[in-house]
Design a protein around this motif. Structure first.
Motif, PDB file in Angstrom:
ATOM      1  N   TYR A  48     -13.543 -42.850  38.577  1.00  0.00           N
ATOM      2  CA  TYR A  48     -14.178 -41.400  38.241  1.00  0.00           C
ATOM      3  C   TYR A  48     -13.468 -40.744  37.039  1.00  0.00           C
ATOM      4  N   ILE A  49     -14.003 -40.600  36.094  1.00  0.00           N
ATOM      5  CA  ILE A  49     -13.255 -40.096  34.859  1.00  0.00           C
ATOM      6  C   ILE A  49     -14.057 -38.583  34.301  1.00  0.00           C
ATOM      7  N   THR A  50     -13.483 -37.617  34.190  1.00  0.00           N
ATOM      8  CA  THR A  50     -13.941 -36.487  33.699  1.00  0.00           C
ATOM      9  C   THR A  50     -13.920 -36.176  32.340  1.00  0.00           C
ATOM     10  N   LYS A  51     -14.975 -35.601  31.726  1.00  0.00           N
ATOM     11  CA  LYS A  51     -14.826 -35.284  30.178  1.00  0.00           C
ATOM     12  C   LYS A  51     -14.104 -34.028  30.131  1.00  0.00           C
ATOM     13  N   PRO A  52     -13.442 -33.723  29.164  1.00  0.00           N
ATOM     14  CA  PRO A  52     -13.344 -34.674  27.651  1.00  0.00           C
ATOM     15  C   PRO A  52     -12.401 -35.738  28.360  1.00  0.00           C
ATOM     16  N   LEU A  53     -12.547 -37.020  27.947  1.00  0.00           N
ATOM     17  CA  LEU A  53     -11.874 -37.892  28.409  1.00  0.00           C
ATOM     18  C   LEU A  53     -11.127 -38.771  27.353  1.00  0.00           C
ATOM     19  N   LEU A  55     -10.140 -41.741  25.254  1.00  0.00           N
ATOM     20  CA  LEU A  55     -10.800 -43.163  25.055  1.00  0.00           C
ATOM     21  C   LEU A  55      -9.704 -44.166  25.251  1.00  0.00           C
ATOM     22  N   GLU A  56      -8.497 -43.760  25.084  1.00  0.00           N
ATOM     23  CA  GLU A  56      -7.279 -44.703  25.339  1.00  0.00           C
ATOM     24  C   GLU A  56      -7.210 -45.119  26.803  1.00  0.00           C
ATOM     25  N   TYR A  57      -7.398 -44.093  27.860  1.00  0.00           N
ATOM     26  CA  TYR A  57      -7.488 -44.282  29.272  1.00  0.00           C
ATOM     27  C   TYR A  57      -8.643 -45.180  29.550  1.00  0.00           C
ATOM     28  N   VAL A  62     -11.006 -50.257  31.466  1.00  0.00           N
ATOM     29  CA  VAL A  62     -11.989 -51.079  31.234  1.00  0.00           C
ATOM     30  C   VAL A  62     -11.327 -52.480  31.401  1.00  0.00           C
ATOM     31  N   HIS A  63     -10.267 -52.736  30.388  1.00  0.00           N
ATOM     32  CA  HIS A  63      -9.370 -53.944  30.422  1.00  0.00           C
ATOM     33  C   HIS A  63      -8.813 -54.302  31.743  1.00  0.00           C
ATOM     34  N   ALA A  64      -8.431 -53.133  32.537  1.00  0.00           N
ATOM     35  CA  ALA A  64      -7.984 -53.643  33.834  1.00  0.00           C
ATOM     36  C   ALA A  64      -9.044 -54.298  34.591  1.00  0.00           C
TER      37      ALA A  64
END
Length: 76
Positions: A48-53, A55-57, A62-64
Protein backbone atom coordinates in the motif's frame (compact mmCIF):
# COMPACT_ATOMS: atom_id res chain seq x y z
CA UNK A 1 -6.18 3.58 -6.51
CA UNK A 2 -8.85 3.66 -3.82
CA UNK A 3 -10.99 6.46 -5.23
CA UNK A 4 -12.01 5.71 -8.79
CA UNK A 5 -15.20 6.42 -10.69
CA UNK A 6 -17.54 3.45 -10.77
CA UNK A 7 -15.91 0.81 -8.59
CA UNK A 8 -13.57 1.82 -5.77
CA UNK A 9 -10.11 0.36 -5.38
CA UNK A 10 -10.94 -1.93 -2.48
CA UNK A 11 -13.82 -3.50 -4.42
CA UNK A 12 -11.55 -3.85 -7.45
CA UNK A 13 -8.90 -5.53 -5.27
CA UNK A 14 -11.52 -7.90 -3.84
CA UNK A 15 -12.70 -8.95 -7.30
CA UNK A 16 -9.14 -9.40 -8.60
CA UNK A 17 -8.22 -11.63 -5.65
CA UNK A 18 -11.44 -13.67 -6.00
CA UNK A 19 -10.78 -14.34 -9.68
CA UNK A 20 -6.99 -14.52 -9.61
CA UNK A 21 -5.87 -15.23 -6.05
CA UNK A 22 -2.17 -15.53 -6.94
CA UNK A 23 -1.97 -12.13 -8.66
CA UNK A 24 0.20 -9.61 -6.80
CA UNK A 25 -1.51 -6.26 -6.16
CA UNK A 26 0.09 -2.99 -5.11
CA UNK A 27 -2.33 -0.26 -4.05
CA UNK A 28 -1.12 3.24 -4.97
CA UNK A 29 -3.30 6.04 -3.62
CA UNK A 30 -3.38 9.54 -2.20
CA UNK A 31 -5.72 8.30 0.53
CA UNK A 32 -3.91 7.34 3.70
CA UNK A 33 -6.15 6.09 6.46
CA UNK A 34 -5.41 3.22 8.78
CA UNK A 35 -8.83 1.65 8.10
CA UNK A 36 -8.31 1.57 4.33
CA UNK A 37 -4.73 0.31 4.74
CA UNK A 38 -5.89 -2.47 7.04
CA UNK A 39 -8.76 -3.40 4.70
CA UNK A 40 -6.50 -3.45 1.62
CA UNK A 41 -4.02 -5.75 3.37
CA UNK A 42 -6.84 -7.96 4.69
CA UNK A 43 -8.20 -8.29 1.15
CA UNK A 44 -4.80 -9.41 -0.12
CA UNK A 45 -2.89 -6.34 -1.27
CA UNK A 46 0.84 -6.97 -1.24
CA UNK A 47 1.69 -3.35 -0.56
CA UNK A 48 0.00 0.00 0.00
CA UNK A 49 1.92 3.03 -1.28
CA UNK A 50 0.76 6.60 -0.80
CA UNK A 51 1.19 9.42 -3.29
CA UNK A 52 3.33 11.26 -3.98
CA UNK A 53 5.32 8.11 -4.42
CA UNK A 54 8.95 7.42 -5.05
CA UNK A 55 9.30 5.76 -8.44
CA UNK A 56 12.49 4.14 -7.16
CA UNK A 57 10.58 2.60 -4.25
CA UNK A 58 7.81 1.38 -6.58
CA UNK A 59 10.34 -0.08 -9.00
CA UNK A 60 12.18 -1.87 -6.18
CA UNK A 61 8.90 -3.23 -4.82
CA UNK A 62 7.81 -4.52 -8.23
CA UNK A 63 11.21 -6.18 -8.74
CA UNK A 64 10.95 -7.80 -5.30
CA UNK A 65 7.47 -9.14 -6.09
CA UNK A 66 8.66 -10.50 -9.45
CA UNK A 67 11.64 -12.13 -7.77
CA UNK A 68 9.33 -13.86 -5.28
CA UNK A 69 7.17 -15.13 -8.11
CA UNK A 70 10.05 -16.48 -10.18
CA UNK A 71 11.44 -18.30 -7.15
CA UNK A 72 8.06 -19.97 -6.59
CA UNK A 73 7.78 -21.37 -10.12
CA UNK A 74 8.87 -25.02 -10.13
CA UNK A 75 11.51 -25.88 -12.70
CA UNK A 76 10.43 -28.39 -15.33
Amino acid sequence: DLRMPGMNGLETLKQIKERYPHVRVIIVTAIETQNELDEALRLGADNYITKPLSLEYLENDVHAKLSQITHQIPSQ
